[in-house]
Design a protein around this motif. Structure first.
Motif, mmCIF file in Angstrom:
data_model
loop_
_atom_site.group_PDB
_atom_site.id
_atom_site.type_symbol
_atom_site.label_atom_id
_atom_site.label_comp_id
_atom_site.label_asym_id
_atom_site.label_seq_id
_atom_site.Cartn_x
_atom_site.Cartn_y
_atom_site.Cartn_z
ATOM 1 N N ILE A 1 -5.790 -7.939 4.754
ATOM 2 C CA ILE A 1 -5.218 -8.484 5.748
ATOM 3 C C ILE A 1 -5.907 -9.085 6.827
ATOM 4 O O ILE A 1 -5.839 -10.320 7.464
ATOM 5 C CB ILE A 1 -4.556 -7.203 6.815
ATOM 6 N N SER A 2 -7.351 -8.952 6.855
ATOM 7 C CA SER A 2 -8.057 -9.720 7.641
ATOM 8 C C SER A 2 -8.471 -11.119 7.274
ATOM 9 O O SER A 2 -8.574 -12.019 7.963
ATOM 10 C CB SER A 2 -9.581 -9.003 7.570
ATOM 11 N N ARG A 3 -8.529 -11.183 5.919
ATOM 12 C CA ARG A 3 -8.544 -12.517 5.351
ATOM 13 C C ARG A 3 -7.233 -13.291 5.620
ATOM 14 O O ARG A 3 -7.577 -14.531 6.064
ATOM 15 C CB ARG A 3 -8.859 -12.396 3.861
ATOM 16 N N ASP A 4 -6.146 -12.788 5.400
ATOM 17 C CA ASP A 4 -4.949 -13.427 5.835
ATOM 18 C C ASP A 4 -4.948 -13.839 7.413
ATOM 19 O O ASP A 4 -4.317 -14.866 7.878
ATOM 20 C CB ASP A 4 -3.773 -12.694 5.383
ATOM 21 N N TYR A 5 -5.347 -13.083 7.966
ATOM 22 C CA TYR A 5 -5.243 -13.237 9.594
ATOM 23 C C TYR A 5 -6.309 -14.221 10.058
ATOM 24 O O TYR A 5 -6.107 -15.072 10.867
ATOM 25 C CB TYR A 5 -5.339 -11.862 10.549
ATOM 26 N N SER A 6 -7.516 -14.117 9.583
ATOM 27 C CA SER A 6 -8.446 -14.752 10.331
ATOM 28 C C SER A 6 -8.891 -16.108 9.236
ATOM 29 O O SER A 6 -9.989 -17.026 9.666
ATOM 30 C CB SER A 6 -9.845 -14.178 10.581
ATOM 31 N N LEU B 1 0.879 -1.251 0.052
ATOM 32 C CA LEU B 1 0.055 0.066 -0.033
ATOM 33 C C LEU B 1 0.856 1.389 -0.082
ATOM 34 O O LEU B 1 0.450 2.238 -0.751
ATOM 35 C CB LEU B 1 -0.846 0.117 1.329
ATOM 36 N N GLY B 2 2.009 1.156 0.632
ATOM 37 C CA GLY B 2 2.780 2.428 0.852
ATOM 38 C C GLY B 2 3.450 2.451 -0.802
ATOM 39 O O GLY B 2 3.763 3.728 -1.011
ATOM 40 N N LEU C 1 -9.177 1.820 -1.643
ATOM 41 C CA LEU C 1 -7.891 1.109 -1.505
ATOM 42 C C LEU C 1 -7.671 0.736 -0.089
ATOM 43 O O LEU C 1 -7.155 -0.320 0.052
ATOM 44 C CB LEU C 1 -6.752 1.872 -2.365
ATOM 45 N N VAL C 2 -7.531 1.600 0.787
ATOM 46 C CA VAL C 2 -7.283 1.305 2.143
ATOM 47 C C VAL C 2 -8.306 0.222 2.737
ATOM 48 O O VAL C 2 -7.555 -0.562 3.485
ATOM 49 C CB VAL C 2 -7.198 2.501 3.112
ATOM 50 N N ARG C 3 -9.556 0.218 2.374
ATOM 51 C CA ARG C 3 -10.242 -0.503 2.934
ATOM 52 C C ARG C 3 -10.011 -2.120 2.273
ATOM 53 O O ARG C 3 -10.338 -3.195 3.144
ATOM 54 C CB ARG C 3 -12.080 -0.276 2.610
ATOM 55 N N ARG C 4 -9.852 -2.257 0.906
ATOM 56 C CA ARG C 4 -9.320 -3.434 0.348
ATOM 57 C C ARG C 4 -8.187 -4.192 1.042
ATOM 58 O O ARG C 4 -7.929 -5.381 1.235
ATOM 59 C CB ARG C 4 -9.116 -3.303 -1.145
ATOM 60 N N THR C 5 -7.061 -3.048 1.455
ATOM 61 C CA THR C 5 -5.912 -3.680 1.968
ATOM 62 C C THR C 5 -6.485 -4.332 3.311
ATOM 63 O O THR C 5 -5.712 -5.235 3.666
ATOM 64 C CB THR C 5 -4.960 -2.628 1.934
ATOM 65 N N THR D 1 -12.946 -13.285 4.771
ATOM 66 C CA THR D 1 -13.349 -11.965 4.448
ATOM 67 C C THR D 1 -14.399 -11.217 5.121
ATOM 68 O O THR D 1 -15.559 -11.761 5.246
ATOM 69 C CB THR D 1 -13.655 -11.847 2.757
ATOM 70 N N PRO D 2 -14.019 -10.049 5.685
ATOM 71 C CA PRO D 2 -15.254 -9.613 6.448
ATOM 72 C C PRO D 2 -16.699 -9.216 5.519
ATOM 73 O O PRO D 2 -16.438 -8.813 4.503
ATOM 74 C CB PRO D 2 -14.807 -8.127 6.603
#
Length: 253
Positions: free
Chosen positions: A239-244, A87-88, A231-235, A247-248
């Motif tokens: 992360i949520s998907r990889d962590y949990s 993202l950066g 874009l921030v929300r997709r990122t 997908t929210p």
């Protein structure tokens, strides 16, 4: 993967939907009941499934314990970091990751801007809790009584004319953030700095961290920064998907 292992693992998502009998398991796997029974017995021996008195099977306590142990050992910073870097690189702006611990919101990761003007935030240091976008997301997810208790205890420094002035205004803003699923700090801490943030959620849908993109208004206007929100929300969702592993949902976003 061997066919036997593949079939055994296929039983677990089925039982995650609720208890099932031998016939239902056999039908889902497309095998004879004797094969399904053999697989279920093996899983039962390892505590991964449990046979109820009505002869239906459900997920076993051992599987739940293993899942909990795995979650407790997940490092959200390690999982999030590649996404933050990406993202950066896409935006060129400062990216932060923050968590709520012991009444404080702390930055646990940071990707620096490519621009000469840098933010003075530091990993491990608490954020300005009454104005920071990441703090609003993390506190908005707290139970209502906890939010109210915390809001009443906080001081409300007038960093800028846009700073949150008091507990009532803070609680109103947290309610808005909770409903919309994202947050901003548009000159609330420093008049020249704007920020947009989105939540990182665990398997239970609760907010475990918050990530943000920040930039000085000499680089981009507040409107230009807000345009990066999708874009921030997709990122954050990635992360949520990889962590949990999930997908929210739209309701959680």
């Amino acid at each position: 993967m061997s066919q036997t292992v593949d079939r055994a693992l296929s039983i677990l998502p089925l039982l995650a939907q609720g208890p099932a009998d031998l016939g239902q398991v056999a039908d889902r796997l497309g095998v004879h009941k004797s094969t399904a029974l053999r697989l279920l017995r093996t899983l039962h021996e390892h505590g991964l499934v449990y046979r109820q008195q009505d002869q239906r099977y459900r997920l076993g306590a051992r599987l739940i314990a293993l899942a909990q142990e795995a979650v407790e050992n997940l490092d959200v910073r390690e999982i999030a970091h590649p996404h933050l870097v990406r993202l950066g690189e896409e935006t060129g702006h400062t990216v932060h990751l923050a968590v709520y611990e012991d009444g404080e919101v702390l930055y646990i990761d940071k990707v620096e801007s490519r621009y000469p003007v840098r933010m003075y935030s530091r990993i491990g240091k608490p954020v300005a809790i009454t104005v920071a976008a990441v703090a609003k997301l993390l506190l908005a997810d707290l139970p209502e009584d906890e939010r109210r208790t915390l809001a009443a205890k906080l001081d409300y420094p007038p960093y800028t004319p846009r700073s949150t002035p008091n507990a009532a205004a803070f609680l109103e803003e947290l309610a808005t953030v909770r409903e919309q699923g994202w947050a901003t700090d548009l000159g609330g801490h420093e008049e020249s700095i704007n920020c947009v943030a989105a939540p990182v959620r665990g398997a239970d849908g609760r907010v475990v961290a918050a990530m943000s993109v920040s930039a000085p208004n000499v680089v981009v206007t507040a409107e230009e920064l807000l345009a990066l929100l999708p874009l921030v929300r997709r990122t954050a969702d990635a992360i949520s998907r990889d962590y949990s592993g999930h997908t929210p949902t739209k309701e959680q976003r």
